[in-house]
Design a protein around this motif. Structure first.
Motif, PDB file in Angstrom:
ATOM      1  N   ASN A 124     -53.528  -4.644 -56.033  1.00 54.25           N
ATOM      2  CA  ASN A 124     -54.890  -5.135 -55.847  1.00 54.25           C
ATOM      3  C   ASN A 124     -54.935  -6.643 -55.590  1.00 54.25           C
ATOM      4  N   THR A 125     -54.024  -7.368 -56.208  1.00 55.69           N
ATOM      5  CA  THR A 125     -54.032  -8.838 -56.086  1.00 55.69           C
ATOM      6  C   THR A 125     -53.024  -9.358 -55.058  1.00 55.69           C
ATOM      7  N   ALA A 126     -52.306  -8.457 -54.403  1.00 53.75           N
ATOM      8  CA  ALA A 126     -51.278  -8.885 -53.447  1.00 53.75           C
ATOM      9  C   ALA A 126     -51.887  -9.517 -52.202  1.00 53.75           C
ATOM     10  N   ASN A 127     -51.183 -10.467 -51.668  1.00 50.85           N
ATOM     11  CA  ASN A 127     -51.592 -11.062 -50.395  1.00 50.85           C
ATOM     12  C   ASN A 127     -51.285 -10.104 -49.254  1.00 50.85           C
ATOM     13  N   LYS A 128     -50.047  -9.636 -49.201  1.00 51.10           N
ATOM     14  CA  LYS A 128     -49.636  -8.636 -48.212  1.00 51.10           C
ATOM     15  C   LYS A 128     -48.888  -7.518 -48.930  1.00 51.10           C
ATOM     16  N   ILE A 129     -49.045  -6.297 -48.419  1.00 50.73           N
ATOM     17  CA  ILE A 129     -48.364  -5.134 -48.989  1.00 50.73           C
ATOM     18  C   ILE A 129     -47.452  -4.532 -47.920  1.00 50.73           C
ATOM     19  N   PHE A 130     -46.166  -4.452 -48.232  1.00 48.33           N
ATOM     20  CA  PHE A 130     -45.185  -3.829 -47.347  1.00 48.33           C
ATOM     21  C   PHE A 130     -44.742  -2.512 -47.983  1.00 48.33           C
ATOM     22  N   VAL A 131     -44.571  -1.478 -47.153  1.00 49.43           N
ATOM     23  CA  VAL A 131     -44.185  -0.167 -47.672  1.00 49.43           C
ATOM     24  C   VAL A 131     -42.995   0.366 -46.887  1.00 49.43           C
ATOM     25  N   HIS A 132     -41.993   0.870 -47.622  1.00 48.96           N
ATOM     26  CA  HIS A 132     -40.804   1.437 -46.976  1.00 48.96           C
ATOM     27  C   HIS A 132     -40.616   2.870 -47.441  1.00 48.96           C
ATOM     28  N   GLY A 133     -40.596   3.788 -46.474  1.00 51.04           N
ATOM     29  CA  GLY A 133     -40.409   5.199 -46.799  1.00 51.04           C
ATOM     30  C   GLY A 133     -39.449   5.849 -45.828  1.00 51.04           C
ATOM     31  N   PRO A 134     -38.182   6.020 -46.200  1.00 60.44           N
ATOM     32  CA  PRO A 134     -37.201   6.617 -45.286  1.00 60.44           C
ATOM     33  C   PRO A 134     -37.335   8.135 -45.191  1.00 60.44           C
ATOM     34  N   GLY A 135     -36.911   8.676 -44.073  1.00 58.64           N
ATOM     35  CA  GLY A 135     -36.861  10.126 -43.909  1.00 58.64           C
ATOM     36  C   GLY A 135     -38.202  10.810 -44.111  1.00 58.64           C
ATOM     37  N   SER A 136     -38.176  11.862 -44.918  1.00 58.94           N
ATOM     38  CA  SER A 136     -39.378  12.666 -45.133  1.00 58.94           C
ATOM     39  C   SER A 136     -40.491  11.894 -45.826  1.00 58.94           C
ATOM     40  N   THR A 137     -40.148  10.809 -46.522  1.00 58.21           N
ATOM     41  CA  THR A 137     -41.179  10.051 -47.236  1.00 58.21           C
ATOM     42  C   THR A 137     -42.040   9.205 -46.295  1.00 58.21           C
ATOM     43  N   SER A 138     -41.709   9.202 -44.999  1.00 56.16           N
ATOM     44  CA  SER A 138     -42.532   8.453 -44.049  1.00 56.16           C
ATOM     45  C   SER A 138     -43.965   8.983 -44.022  1.00 56.16           C
ATOM     46  N   CYS A 139     -44.128  10.274 -44.311  1.00 55.42           N
ATOM     47  CA  CYS A 139     -45.482  10.834 -44.348  1.00 55.42           C
ATOM     48  C   CYS A 139     -46.283  10.238 -45.506  1.00 55.42           C
ATOM     49  N   LEU A 140     -45.593   9.836 -46.574  1.00 52.80           N
ATOM     50  CA  LEU A 140     -46.268   9.225 -47.715  1.00 52.80           C
ATOM     51  C   LEU A 140     -46.736   7.813 -47.378  1.00 52.80           C
ATOM     52  N   THR A 141     -45.934   7.095 -46.599  1.00 48.97           N
ATOM     53  CA  THR A 141     -46.347   5.747 -46.193  1.00 48.97           C
ATOM     54  C   THR A 141     -47.552   5.824 -45.259  1.00 48.97           C
ATOM     55  N   ASP A 142     -47.575   6.831 -44.385  1.00 47.17           N
ATOM     56  CA  ASP A 142     -48.726   7.002 -43.478  1.00 47.17           C
ATOM     57  C   ASP A 142     -49.986   7.341 -44.269  1.00 47.17           C
ATOM     58  N   LEU A 143     -49.834   8.186 -45.278  1.00 49.93           N
ATOM     59  CA  LEU A 143     -50.981   8.561 -46.105  1.00 49.93           C
ATOM     60  C   LEU A 143     -51.518   7.359 -46.875  1.00 49.93           C
ATOM     61  N   LEU A 144     -50.609   6.559 -47.428  1.00 51.38           N
ATOM     62  CA  LEU A 144     -51.033   5.382 -48.180  1.00 51.38           C
ATOM     63  C   LEU A 144     -51.772   4.400 -47.267  1.00 51.38           C
ATOM     64  N   ARG A 145     -51.253   4.196 -46.072  1.00 48.53           N
ATOM     65  CA  ARG A 145     -51.918   3.298 -45.121  1.00 48.53           C
ATOM     66  C   ARG A 145     -53.298   3.831 -44.756  1.00 48.53           C
ATOM     67  N   PHE A 146     -53.413   5.132 -44.520  1.00 47.83           N
ATOM     68  CA  PHE A 146     -54.695   5.738 -44.160  1.00 47.83           C
ATOM     69  C   PHE A 146     -55.715   5.550 -45.280  1.00 47.83           C
ATOM     70  N   ARG A 147     -55.318   5.838 -46.517  1.00 45.76           N
ATOM     71  CA  ARG A 147     -56.233   5.739 -47.658  1.00 45.76           C
ATOM     72  C   ARG A 147     -56.664   4.292 -47.912  1.00 45.76           C
ATOM     73  N   LEU A 148     -55.704   3.377 -47.905  1.00 43.56           N
ATOM     74  CA  LEU A 148     -56.030   1.993 -48.251  1.00 43.56           C
ATOM     75  C   LEU A 148     -56.772   1.282 -47.123  1.00 43.56           C
ATOM     76  N   ASN A 149     -56.472   1.642 -45.891  1.00 44.38           N
ATOM     77  CA  ASN A 149     -57.167   1.041 -44.766  1.00 44.38           C
ATOM     78  C   ASN A 149     -58.666   1.317 -44.847  1.00 44.38           C
ATOM     79  N   ARG A 150     -59.021   2.491 -45.352  1.00 46.91           N
ATOM     80  CA  ARG A 150     -60.424   2.880 -45.464  1.00 46.91           C
ATOM     81  C   ARG A 150     -61.211   1.979 -46.406  1.00 46.91           C
ATOM     82  N   ILE A 151     -60.528   1.392 -47.387  1.00 49.57           N
ATOM     83  CA  ILE A 151     -61.241   0.550 -48.356  1.00 49.57           C
ATOM     84  C   ILE A 151     -60.930  -0.933 -48.135  1.00 49.57           C
ATOM     85  N   GLY A 152     -60.425  -1.241 -46.962  1.00 49.47           N
ATOM     86  CA  GLY A 152     -60.242  -2.635 -46.604  1.00 49.47           C
ATOM     87  C   GLY A 152     -58.936  -3.270 -47.023  1.00 49.47           C
ATOM     88  N   ILE A 153     -57.941  -2.461 -47.387  1.00 47.75           N
ATOM     89  CA  ILE A 153     -56.635  -2.994 -47.766  1.00 47.75           C
ATOM     90  C   ILE A 153     -55.633  -2.644 -46.662  1.00 47.75           C
TER      91      ILE A 153
END
Length: 278
Positions: A124-153
């Motif tokens: 919540n207090t981060a300036n920038k958020i970087f996410v790394h998800g190799p292999g099958s976990t790439s779908c989790l990084t996409d989901l996190l980006r989708f959810r957080l983008n909706r609330i302005g993060i």
């Protein structure tokens, strides 16, 4: 090598048992060639402690544990899938749902609420958020980006491997967060992320199903989940539940600011419904 199967959680073991378990997890390929005396020397405990250890983790003796290693060390995706199909006595969908429920229940036991709350506050207090998800976990990084983008993060998804990973990491600094998924083993990419953290000063958040790993000791915040036994079909249901929980918690932290973004999105959908239908 993947996560080994111990009948009792690492944090419930005695200090001596933890030493043995730690050595086994870090050097599983050596165990078939070692005697109990060898293991005792390497782990820094007595031979008697090693002899008692096997029953405490669900095996009769060292011989039966070696047999387990021999049967599982060459596990492949095909063997895991075959194992699921052979084990399933009911409809596959029913079996998979039941297994997912077990994963979620075990995750609820493993997770530290304090660590989860720290992760939410840090994101919540981060300036920038970087996410790394190799292999099958790439779908989790996409989901996190989708959810957080909706609330302005906004989050930045890092390349999965290679030198391109450094192109993202070079922009991470003291006010930033790198969240990464670490399953099965400590990858070269995870090694770089953790080593660079000490130089760049960013905070690391690890989501893992491992009970023993250098990554756990080296990460600032660790959220532990369950994906199933070592030779089971590894489900992403529990990690996905964590991603959803982080998203909802962050929306709660942002309060009206998050709600305003969602209202704005709804208004734009209505405005352009004819041009951009669902």
């Amino acid at each position: 090598m993947n996560q080994l199967k111990f009948e009792i959680p690492f944090n419930q073991m005695s200090k001596s048992q933890q030493k043995i378990a730690d050595f086994i997890v870090k050097s599983p390929e050596r165990i078939p060639f070692y005697t109990e005396e060898d293991i005792a020397i390497k782990a820094g405990v007595s031979i008697a402690t090693v002899s008692r250890f096997w029953k405490s983790i669900g095996y009769d003796n060292l011989k039966s544990f070696k047999k387990y290693l021999q049967e599982t060390q060459h596990s492949t995706p095909a063997r895991k899938m075959q194992h699921v199909l052979e084990k399933t006595e009911r409809e596959v969908v029913v079996q998979m749902i039941s297994s997912a429920a077990v994963n979620l229940e075990e995750t609820a036991k493993r997770i530290s609420l304090q660590a989860f709350d720290r992760a939410v506050d840090t994101l919540n207090t981060a300036n920038k958020i970087f996410v790394h998800g190799p292999g099958s976990t790439s779908c989790l990084t996409d989901l996190l980006r989708f959810r957080l983008n909706r609330i302005g993060i906004e989050i930045r998804i890092m390349p999965q491997s290679g030198h391109e990973l450094l192109e993202s990491l070079v922009h991470a600094g003291p006010q930033d967060v790198v969240l990464f998924f670490g399953f099965v083993r400590k990858s070269p990419e995870a090694t770089v992320i953790l080593e660079q953290a000490s130089e760049s000063g960013y905070t690391t958040i690890l989501i893992t199903d491992l009970l023993l790993s250098d990554m756990i000791n080296e990460s600032d915040i660790v959220i532990q989940v369950d994906r199933g036994d070592r030779d089971a079909f590894h489900s992403l249901v529990a990690p996905m539940a964590i991603v959803e929980s982080l998203s909802v918690s962050l929306a709660g932290q942002r309060g009206e600011a998050a709600m305003d973004k969602l209202k704005q999105l709804h208004a734009m959908r209505k405005q352009y419904a004819a041009l951009l239908p669902k």
